[in-house]
Design a protein around this motif. Structure first.
Motif, PDB file in Angstrom:
ATOM      1  N   MET B   1       0.832  -1.212   0.000  1.00 39.44           N
ATOM      2  CA  MET B   1       0.000   0.000   0.000  1.00 39.44           C
ATOM      3  C   MET B   1       0.869   1.267   0.000  1.00 39.44           C
ATOM      4  O   MET B   1       0.675   2.154  -0.796  1.00 39.44           O
ATOM      5  N   ILE B   2       1.824   1.278   0.933  1.00 41.97           N
ATOM      6  CA  ILE B   2       2.770   2.401   0.982  1.00 41.97           C
ATOM      7  C   ILE B   2       4.186   1.820   0.965  1.00 41.97           C
ATOM      8  O   ILE B   2       4.515   0.974   1.796  1.00 41.97           O
ATOM      9  N   THR B   3       4.983   2.246  -0.002  1.00 43.12           N
ATOM     10  CA  THR B   3       6.358   1.759  -0.069  1.00 43.12           C
ATOM     11  C   THR B   3       7.325   2.929  -0.249  1.00 43.12           C
ATOM     12  O   THR B   3       7.149   3.733  -1.177  1.00 43.12           O
ATOM     13  N   LEU B   4       8.282   3.048   0.637  1.00 44.73           N
ATOM     14  CA  LEU B   4       9.340   4.055   0.471  1.00 44.73           C
ATOM     15  C   LEU B   4      10.645   3.320   0.208  1.00 44.73           C
ATOM     16  O   LEU B   4      10.985   2.375   0.943  1.00 44.73           O
ATOM     17  N   ARG B   5      11.353   3.716  -0.852  1.00 47.21           N
ATOM     18  CA  ARG B   5      12.640   3.086  -1.140  1.00 47.21           C
ATOM     19  C   ARG B   5      13.732   4.144  -1.121  1.00 47.21           C
ATOM     20  O   ARG B   5      13.747   5.031  -1.956  1.00 47.21           O
ATOM     21  N   ASN B   6      14.576   4.026  -0.112  1.00 50.48           N
ATOM     22  CA  ASN B   6      15.758   4.874  -0.029  1.00 50.48           C
ATOM     23  C   ASN B   6      15.406   6.357  -0.121  1.00 50.48           C
ATOM     24  O   ASN B   6      16.051   7.117  -0.832  1.00 50.48           O
ATOM     25  N   VAL B   7      14.360   6.757   0.609  1.00 52.71           N
ATOM     26  CA  VAL B   7      13.860   8.125   0.474  1.00 52.71           C
ATOM     27  C   VAL B   7      14.590   9.087   1.414  1.00 52.71           C
ATOM     28  O   VAL B   7      14.757   8.800   2.601  1.00 52.71           O
ATOM     29  N   SER B   8      15.031  10.210   0.849  1.00 52.11           N
ATOM     30  CA  SER B   8      15.609  11.284   1.657  1.00 52.11           C
ATOM     31  C   SER B   8      14.897  12.582   1.337  1.00 52.11           C
ATOM     32  O   SER B   8      14.434  12.781   0.213  1.00 52.11           O
ATOM     33  N   LYS B   9      14.824  13.439   2.346  1.00 54.36           N
ATOM     34  CA  LYS B   9      14.301  14.780   2.107  1.00 54.36           C
ATOM     35  C   LYS B   9      15.118  15.775   2.933  1.00 54.36           C
ATOM     36  O   LYS B   9      15.183  15.667   4.160  1.00 54.36           O
ATOM     37  N   SER B  10      15.770  16.716   2.207  1.00 51.65           N
ATOM     38  CA  SER B  10      16.528  17.760   2.907  1.00 51.65           C
ATOM     39  C   SER B  10      15.879  19.095   2.607  1.00 51.65           C
ATOM     40  O   SER B  10      15.387  19.327   1.505  1.00 51.65           O
ATOM     41  N   TYR B  11      15.857  19.970   3.584  1.00 56.08           N
ATOM     42  CA  TYR B  11      15.316  21.324   3.382  1.00 56.08           C
ATOM     43  C   TYR B  11      16.421  22.308   3.064  1.00 56.08           C
ATOM     44  O   TYR B  11      16.188  23.459   2.848  1.00 56.08           O
ATOM     45  N   GLY B  12      17.647  21.838   3.096  1.00 52.92           N
ATOM     46  CA  GLY B  12      18.781  22.716   2.817  1.00 52.92           C
ATOM     47  C   GLY B  12      20.007  21.933   3.190  1.00 52.92           C
ATOM     48  O   GLY B  12      19.971  20.707   3.201  1.00 52.92           O
ATOM     49  N   LYS B  13      21.052  22.648   3.498  1.00 48.79           N
ATOM     50  CA  LYS B  13      22.241  21.921   3.937  1.00 48.79           C
ATOM     51  C   LYS B  13      22.045  21.452   5.382  1.00 48.79           C
ATOM     52  O   LYS B  13      21.185  21.933   6.092  1.00 48.79           O
ATOM     53  N   GLY B  14      22.812  20.481   5.779  1.00 48.92           N
ATOM     54  CA  GLY B  14      22.708  19.981   7.153  1.00 48.92           C
ATOM     55  C   GLY B  14      21.944  18.679   7.211  1.00 48.92           C
ATOM     56  O   GLY B  14      21.717  18.029   6.184  1.00 48.92           O
ATOM     57  N   GLN B  15      21.482  18.343   8.410  1.00 50.85           N
ATOM     58  CA  GLN B  15      20.797  17.077   8.665  1.00 50.85           C
ATOM     59  C   GLN B  15      19.508  16.987   7.849  1.00 50.85           C
ATOM     60  O   GLN B  15      18.629  17.848   7.960  1.00 50.85           O
ATOM     61  N   PRO B  16      19.346  15.946   7.003  1.00 49.46           N
ATOM     62  CA  PRO B  16      18.081  15.810   6.275  1.00 49.46           C
ATOM     63  C   PRO B  16      16.928  15.434   7.218  1.00 49.46           C
ATOM     64  O   PRO B  16      17.151  14.767   8.231  1.00 49.46           O
ATOM     65  N   ALA B  17      15.723  15.892   6.892  1.00 52.99           N
ATOM     66  CA  ALA B  17      14.554  15.581   7.722  1.00 52.99           C
ATOM     67  C   ALA B  17      14.232  14.093   7.638  1.00 52.99           C
ATOM     68  O   ALA B  17      13.766  13.486   8.593  1.00 52.99           O
ATOM     69  N   ILE B  18      14.442  13.526   6.459  1.00 43.93           N
ATOM     70  CA  ILE B  18      14.300  12.081   6.272  1.00 43.93           C
ATOM     71  C   ILE B  18      15.597  11.601   5.620  1.00 43.93           C
ATOM     72  O   ILE B  18      16.052  12.208   4.645  1.00 43.93           O
ATOM     73  N   ASP B  19      16.147  10.541   6.159  1.00 44.90           N
ATOM     74  CA  ASP B  19      17.492  10.149   5.723  1.00 44.90           C
ATOM     75  C   ASP B  19      17.498   8.694   5.247  1.00 44.90           C
ATOM     76  O   ASP B  19      17.436   7.770   6.057  1.00 44.90           O
ATOM     77  N   HIS B  20      17.514   8.521   3.925  1.00 46.10           N
ATOM     78  CA  HIS B  20      17.580   7.181   3.318  1.00 46.10           C
ATOM     79  C   HIS B  20      16.643   6.189   3.994  1.00 46.10           C
ATOM     80  O   HIS B  20      17.068   5.208   4.585  1.00 46.10           O
ATOM     81  N   MET B  21      15.384   6.440   3.879  1.00 43.23           N
ATOM     82  CA  MET B  21      14.387   5.655   4.596  1.00 43.23           C
ATOM     83  C   MET B  21      13.762   4.592   3.689  1.00 43.23           C
ATOM     84  O   MET B  21      13.392   4.866   2.552  1.00 43.23           O
ATOM     85  N   ASP B  22      13.652   3.384   4.194  1.00 41.98           N
ATOM     86  CA  ASP B  22      12.920   2.307   3.525  1.00 41.98           C
ATOM     87  C   ASP B  22      11.747   1.926   4.416  1.00 41.98           C
ATOM     88  O   ASP B  22      11.924   1.772   5.625  1.00 41.98           O
ATOM     89  N   LEU B  23      10.576   1.783   3.813  1.00 43.96           N
ATOM     90  CA  LEU B  23       9.397   1.485   4.620  1.00 43.96           C
ATOM     91  C   LEU B  23       8.360   0.761   3.765  1.00 43.96           C
ATOM     92  O   LEU B  23       8.163   1.098   2.594  1.00 43.96           O
ATOM     93  N   GLN B  24       7.713  -0.213   4.366  1.00 37.98           N
ATOM     94  CA  GLN B  24       6.654  -0.940   3.651  1.00 37.98           C
ATOM     95  C   GLN B  24       5.452  -1.047   4.583  1.00 37.98           C
ATOM     96  O   GLN B  24       5.568  -1.548   5.713  1.00 37.98           O
ATOM     97  N   ILE B  25       4.319  -0.546   4.148  1.00 39.27           N
ATOM     98  CA  ILE B  25       3.083  -0.679   4.936  1.00 39.27           C
ATOM     99  C   ILE B  25       2.057  -1.362   4.041  1.00 39.27           C
ATOM    100  O   ILE B  25       1.812  -0.909   2.911  1.00 39.27           O
ATOM    101  N   ASP B  26       1.477  -2.448   4.514  1.00 35.90           N
ATOM    102  CA  ASP B  26       0.553  -3.222   3.668  1.00 35.90           C
ATOM    103  C   ASP B  26      -0.882  -2.760   3.836  1.00 35.90           C
ATOM    104  O   ASP B  26      -1.224  -2.080   4.808  1.00 35.90           O
ATOM    105  N   LYS B  27      -1.691  -3.207   2.888  1.00 33.16           N
ATOM    106  CA  LYS B  27      -3.108  -2.855   2.908  1.00 33.16           C
ATOM    107  C   LYS B  27      -3.759  -3.363   4.199  1.00 33.16           C
ATOM    108  O   LYS B  27      -3.510  -4.484   4.634  1.00 33.16           O
TER     109      LYS B  27
END
Lengths: 302, 227
Positions: B1-27
């Motif tokens: 249902m929800i799959t994240l593969r190696n997801v990162s999100k940075s708002y600028g330089k420095g520590q990313p808010a999400i750092d290489h995240m893998d996640l699987q959530i089923d129906k």
């Protein structure tokens, strides 16, 4: 879009107008001024054109001949005038006819005075052509050409009055157009401000709409409708006022300057307003639409 | 249902808010995402709503790869995802009924459908009698119920709840969570972002703990441990 959705968005558009009523009223007033001026100028210009056209139809120039020119030469000049571009009518007036017309006009009520001349026609060499042209502007050119023809002594034409009319009409049109364009810009600017305020007030609501999955069209529709409604109201008010003003103005002018009633006639209100009403509504709603559309493009990147 | 593969999100330089995240959530799953502020929980919700774009990695929700989703397709995607917030985000100048109906109007449901569906869902959240009330006349818990009804009225496959009990007292929080559990039992996948330890520990669901943009634990029938 569904009918119920259109209904819902139309209602939201009306709600928007109510929410920032001061800005909405200012926008309506500016559009009203714009359309009022447009209507006023339109009524004047369209009547002026009508009058000028009537005058044009009645204005002729008179072509006279040098002394001793024979009938053959006169006929030849007549043929050449008829062949000219822009000439709609050529009428030959013999010396005898010219004298009779002169008597009718100037010895009215004193016919005995003319009898002194008896058979001695004082206008014996005043045979002439009365030439009518299609447009006043062409008169000057045609007259110059005819003056150059063999046997022609001079051409009488009334360049002054009619040219002034035409020039005045053009000037009026140009100035009004400039004023209307300026008012148009002001109206678009004011509507744009009104819509901006509406968007600011509803920022949270728009955010929620977007998260719920509203399409761009759905988010934008109330603001477009708001602009169109402001435009519609802004146009309708001056059109109604102008309609009542028009008939009164025509009656007033003809009564006050009854000397005019012989020479000029005005268009009927119906003839003016069957063009002015759709034109005014399109102008008003167009301003409303443009004003809201550019604002939405700027502030509502959904 | 929800799959994240190696997801990162940075708002600028420095520590990313999400750092290489893998996640699987089923129906049909019920998942708590827990962590302190700054752990990246809210960023996760925003990524799932496509309010934000990941800096890298791919996100797939309900069979759609969000990275590839065209702008004009976003509204349609969001219709399949219900969402509730800590601050309820109700329209203050409209009644309970209109707030819920609003979600149906947005997706252009005909009036006859709205008239049937809105009372149904208001009954589900236990607010059927208060349909005429305005948000200011309701308690926090009631307002959150309205928000829930609005999120559910279009029958989403997924329900995202961002700190849904953040502004509520413990008893009301518990009631709202029971409601979310009930909704989950009807087949909707539920993802709740929270830092309410009592609630999480009482419900015995899957718990994903985040810290500084990284998943530090992911347990079935888990608990929210003090860090």
């Amino acid at each position: 879009m569904r009918i119920s959705t259109i209904g819902y968005n139309a209602k939201q558009g009306v709600v928007n107008i109510g929410r920032n009523i001061i800005f909405s009223l200012a926008s309506i007033a500016t559009i009203a001024a714009c359309v009022f001026l447009f209507g006023l100028v339109f009524s004047i210009v369209i009547n002026f054109n009508y009058i000028v056209k009537n005058v044009e139809e009645g204005v002729t120039m008179t072509v006279f001949f040098e002394e001793g020119v024979d009938q053959a030469a006169i006929d030849s000049v007549g043929e050449q005038i008829k062949a000219l571009n822009g000439v709609t009518d050529v009428r030959y007036v013999s010396a005898q006819e010219a004298w009779e017309e002169f008597q009718k006009e100037y010895f009215k009520g004193a016919e005995d005075a003319a009898e002194g001349f008896q058979d001695d026609n004082p206008l014996s060499n005043k045979a002439n052509y009365e030439v009518t042209v299609d447009r006043i502007e062409n008169q000057e050119e045609v007259a110059q050409y005819i003056e150059g023809l063999d046997g022609v002594s001079n051409v009488n034409h009334s360049e002054g009055a009619v040219n002034t009319l035409t020039t005045f009409n053009k000037l009026l049109g140009t100035i009004s157009l400039a004023v209307i364009i300026i008012l148009f810009a002001v109206a678009v600017f004011l509507i744009s401000n009104t819509i901006s305020v509406g968007i600011a007030v509803r920022k949270e609501e728009i955010g929620i709409m977007k998260l719920i999955g509203a399409t761009n069209g759905f988010v934008r529709a109330p603001f477009i409708i708001e602009g169109l409604l402001i435009g519609l109201l802004g146009a309708a008010i001056p059109l109604v006022i102008l309609y009542f003003m028009y008939n009164r103005a025509v009656t007033y002018i003809l009564e006050k300057f009854n000397i005019l009633s012989d020479i000029v006639s005005f268009l009927a209100a119906r003839q003016v307003f069957e063009v002015l009403i759709p034109a005014g509504l399109i102008l008003g709603m167009g301003i409303g639409f443009i004003g809201s559309a550019i604002t939405i493009r700027k502030h509502l990147k959904v | 249902m929800i799959t994240l593969r190696n997801v990162s999100k940075s708002y600028g330089k420095g520590q990313p808010a999400i750092d290489h995240m893998d996640l699987q959530i089923d129906k049909g799953e019920f998942v708590f995402v827990v962590g302190n502020s700054g752990s990246g929980k809210s960023t996760l919700i925003k990524l799932l709503l496509k309010e934000l774009e990941p800096t890298e990695g791919t996100i797939e929700v309900n069979g759609q790869v969000l990275n590839k989703l065209k702008r004009r397709k976003i509204p349609k995607y969001r219709r399949g995802v219900g969402v509730v917030f800590q601050d309820f985000r109700l329209l203050k100048d409209r009644s309970v009924y209109e707030n819920v109906a609003f979600a149906q109007r947005v997706i252009e449901r005909p009036n006859r459908v709205i008239k049937k569906r809105v009372p149904e869902v208001l009954t589900l959240v236990g607010l059927a009698e208060k349909y005429k009330s305005y948000p200011r006349e309701l308690s926090g818990g009631e307002q959150q119920r309205v928000a829930l009804a609005r999120a559910l009225v279009n029958r989403p496959d997924i329900l995202l709840a961002d700190e849904p009990t953040g502004n509520l007292d413990p008893k009301t929080s518990f009631e709202i969570m029971k409601l979310l559990e009930e909704i989950n039992e009807r087949g909707t996948t539920v993802l709740v972002v929270t830092h309410n330890r009592e609630i999480v520990n009482a419900f015995k669901k899957r718990v994903i703990a985040m810290k500084k943009g990284v998943i530090v634990s992911d347990e079935q029938e888990g608990e929210y441990h003090a860090n």
